[in-house]
Write an enzyme that holds these catalytic residues in place. Structure first.
Site, short mmCIF file in Angstrom:
data_model
loop_
_atom_site.label_atom_id
_atom_site.label_comp_id
_atom_site.label_asym_id
_atom_site.label_seq_id
_atom_site.Cartn_x
_atom_site.Cartn_y
_atom_site.Cartn_z
N LEU A 41 99.80 52.31 15.40
CA LEU A 41 98.99 51.15 14.96
C LEU A 41 99.03 51.11 13.44
O LEU A 41 99.00 52.16 12.80
CB LEU A 41 97.55 51.34 15.46
CG LEU A 41 96.40 50.55 14.83
CD1 LEU A 41 95.27 50.37 15.87
CD2 LEU A 41 95.83 51.24 13.59
N ASN A 42 99.11 49.89 12.85
CA ASN A 42 98.78 49.79 11.42
C ASN A 42 97.80 48.64 11.19
O ASN A 42 96.71 48.71 11.79
CB ASN A 42 99.98 49.85 10.48
CG ASN A 42 101.07 48.85 10.67
OD1 ASN A 42 101.69 48.80 11.71
ND2 ASN A 42 101.36 48.05 9.67
N ASP A 43 98.10 47.66 10.40
CA ASP A 43 97.08 46.73 9.90
C ASP A 43 96.25 46.01 10.98
O ASP A 43 96.79 45.62 12.02
CB ASP A 43 97.74 45.58 9.12
CG ASP A 43 98.78 46.06 8.14
OD1 ASP A 43 98.89 47.26 7.92
OD2 ASP A 43 99.50 45.20 7.61
N GLN A 59 98.61 45.47 14.23
CA GLN A 59 100.03 45.81 14.23
C GLN A 59 100.23 46.99 15.18
O GLN A 59 99.66 48.06 14.97
CB GLN A 59 100.49 46.20 12.82
CG GLN A 59 100.59 45.04 11.86
CD GLN A 59 101.80 44.18 12.14
OE1 GLN A 59 102.92 44.56 11.86
NE2 GLN A 59 101.58 43.00 12.71
N TYR A 103 104.86 40.44 12.03
CA TYR A 103 104.14 41.16 10.98
C TYR A 103 102.74 40.58 10.80
O TYR A 103 102.32 39.68 11.51
CB TYR A 103 104.95 41.12 9.68
CG TYR A 103 105.98 42.24 9.58
CD1 TYR A 103 106.33 43.01 10.69
CD2 TYR A 103 106.61 42.54 8.36
CE1 TYR A 103 107.27 44.04 10.58
CE2 TYR A 103 107.54 43.57 8.26
CZ TYR A 103 107.87 44.31 9.37
OH TYR A 103 108.78 45.32 9.26
N SER A 104 102.03 41.10 9.80
CA SER A 104 100.60 40.85 9.70
C SER A 104 100.24 39.39 9.42
O SER A 104 101.04 38.62 8.88
CB SER A 104 99.99 41.72 8.60
OG SER A 104 99.91 43.03 9.09
N ASP A 172 102.15 38.14 5.20
CA ASP A 172 100.74 38.40 5.51
C ASP A 172 99.81 37.23 5.18
O ASP A 172 98.88 37.34 4.37
CB ASP A 172 100.24 39.68 4.79
CG ASP A 172 101.17 40.86 4.97
OD1 ASP A 172 101.88 40.88 6.00
OD2 ASP A 172 101.22 41.74 4.10
N GLU A 225 100.46 43.45 -0.90
CA GLU A 225 100.46 43.14 0.53
C GLU A 225 99.08 42.66 0.95
O GLU A 225 98.07 42.91 0.28
CB GLU A 225 100.85 44.38 1.34
CG GLU A 225 102.29 44.82 1.11
CD GLU A 225 102.77 45.88 2.10
OE1 GLU A 225 103.87 45.72 2.65
OE2 GLU A 225 102.05 46.87 2.34
#
Ligand code: FRU
Length: 500
Positions: A41-43, A59, A103-104, A172, A225
């Protein structure tokens, strides 16, 4: 659903089911923080309150633990910001504009309508640097329908629509509405490698024109970002805008910019954000910020890419990724061996006081407080100094509060693994053992500690300092759940274990 989406979906379900069927008992899995069902997992993405529930996308790469696999948007929803229900992964990299990762991005709600805005990542085959050439970074939107399924994807900006002096690292989107129309910010890297935010405007959410470029006077890193712009009203009733960014490429220091990449904010006067009426479609304005006014959101080890949203009670809530990109070079996260990695932060309620954004846990968290534990006074304590008190907890899921701290030196410890100490110069958070995964100390200087609240959830600790004036977060992997909590301070102390 196209054939590629079907395959991605099948493989995600296969991996999640295989993991679940093992019935793994893992004391590092959180109770009330968002974490991946399996994999990476990220953002946080697309945070919103919609259809009577909190919606949190993220993410997600179920296909592997190290972040190098294809990114989807996973989805959880909740009634109370604490009990999260996994809703699957509805946004998939299945179109020519996003085939190397969705993506985010963010959610935008207007009445009954909701949209998700995100970046489609594409890496073209060829001999490219993937910075100035070879990468597609389209901005797309997709309707979020009432049953929480998604409508048809639509590209709203392509590489050729971005300014010529910018690299392919533009991503983003965060969208919001002002009285004059719709606004969107994108994080960006110029060809000359300065970080910036590209601020767009639209009358209809479909056609977007560049309004202004926001950057720092003398530069501030090579890439910014996950930008976000949102209003907050201070204690005098004055409205401000907060510009949050996650800059990369700042020089690391001992008491600032201590992680490999940062996250923080600038306070802006409203008129520099509401510029739509003043510019023609082709005029490009530049808003230059003073980098010295940048304030970090968190002074701990694990915090990046925060995103905010307003809920139905008009609270401004912030959720971040409790991790930092590329930190694997200095940190080995032991959950990788357990087939998952990372989590999101506790939602933080934001308020503005004395020119600073305060961050505090949501009051919903009080409902999880179950048993209260008492402390035992250490018999060997020297009467001339503040008392040492301790107690033993059987899990790392607690809410510890120290208030009315009287002395300007003291500490809070967990077993032999972690120490949060303070003196007249500020606070420090130190990992003393392997439970820190290879990390050592983070410092917060020029602050006198008056209160401390530590929220612990299995393998994350979040230290809220002076009623939310500063926060330090860290992932923490103790060998045993059973541990001693100890502190030395002349203060009022209370400790609650969290229930389910
Ligand atoms: C921040 C980030 C974003 C990007 C996403 C990809 O962590 O690099 O800029 O959209 O992660 O997962």
């Amino acid at each position: 659903m196209n054939a590629l989406a079907k395959l991605l979906e099948q493989e995600r379900l296969r991996l999640e089911t295989a993991y679940l069927s093992k019935n793994v008992v893992d004391s590092w899995r959180m109770r009330f923080h968002i974490m991946p069902p399996v994999g990476w997992l990220n953002d946080p993405n697309g945070l919103c309150y919609f259809q009577g529930r909190y919606q949190a996308f993220f993410q997600y790469a179920p296909y592997g633990v190290d972040g190098s696999d294809l990114k989807l948007w996973g989805h959880y929803s909740s009634e109370d910001l604490l009990h999260w229900h996994y809703e699957g992964a509805p946004l998939l990299p299945d179109s020519p504009y996003d085939c190397h990762g969705v993506y985010s991005g963010s959610a935008f709600i207007e009445g009954e309508e909701a949209w998700l805005f995100y970046t489609g990542n594409v890496k073209f085959d060829g001999d490219y640097d993937y910075i100035n050439a070879g990468r597609g970074s389209a901005t797309l939107r997709v309707p979020l329908l009432r049953d929480l399924s998604l409508g048809t994807k639509e590209v709203i900006l392509k590489n050729e629509d971005y300014p010529d002096d910018y690299s392919c690292h533009i991503r983003d989107p965060k969208v919001w509405k002002e009285t004059d129309g719709y606004h969107m910010v994108l994080g960006a890297r110029s060809r000359a490698s300065h970080g910036a935010v590209l601020h767009y405007f639209s009358d209809d959410l479909a056609q977007w024109n560049l309004l202004q470029e926001i950057r720092a006077v003398d530069g501030f890193g090579y890439m910014w970002e996950c930008p976000d712009i949102f209003p907050l009203v201070d204690e005098a009733g004055k409205e401000w805008y907060v510009l949050s960014i996650s800059p990369q490429g700042l020089e690391r220091g001992l008491d600032k910019f201590q992680n490999v990449y940062q996250s923080g904010y600038f306070l802006l006067e409203p008129d520099v954000v509401r510029v739509a009426g003043q510019t023609g479609a082709d005029a490009r304005q530049v808003l230059e910020l003073d980098a010295s006014t940048f304030v970090e959101w968190d002074y701990g080890f694990d915090f990046y890419a925060p995103q905010t949203f307003a809920d139905e009670n008009e609270r401004r809530l912030l959720i971040a990724w409790s991790g930092v990109p590329d930190s694997d070079k200095e940190y080995s996260n032991p959950t990788c061996a357990r087939a998952w990695q990372h989590c999101l932060s506790l939602p933080r309620v934001l308020s503005l006081k004395e020119g600073k954004v305060y961050q505090n846990p949501p009051e919903e968290l009080l409902s999880l407080r179950a048993q209260e534990l008492l402390f035992t006074l250490d018999a060997q304590a020297n009467v001339a100094t503040a008392p040492i008190q301790s107690t033993v907890v059987d899990s790392l899921c607690f809410d510890f509060v120290l208030s009315a701290i009287q002395e300007n030196a003291g500490y809070f410890e967990i077993g032999e693994d972690l120490r949060f100490a303070w003196d007249e110069n500020g606070c420090s958070l130190t990992h003393l053992s392997e439970a820190g995964g290879g990390r050592k100390t983070r410092n917060l200087s020029s602050l006198s500690l008056q209160s401390l609240r530590v929220i612990a959830d299995a393998s994350i600790l979040e230290f809220f300092i002076n009623e939310g004036a500063a926060v330090m977060s860290t992932r923490f992997y103790p060998a045993a759940e059973h541990c001693e909590i100890r502190f030395q301070s002349a203060a009022d102390a209370r400790l609650w274990m969290f229930g389910k």
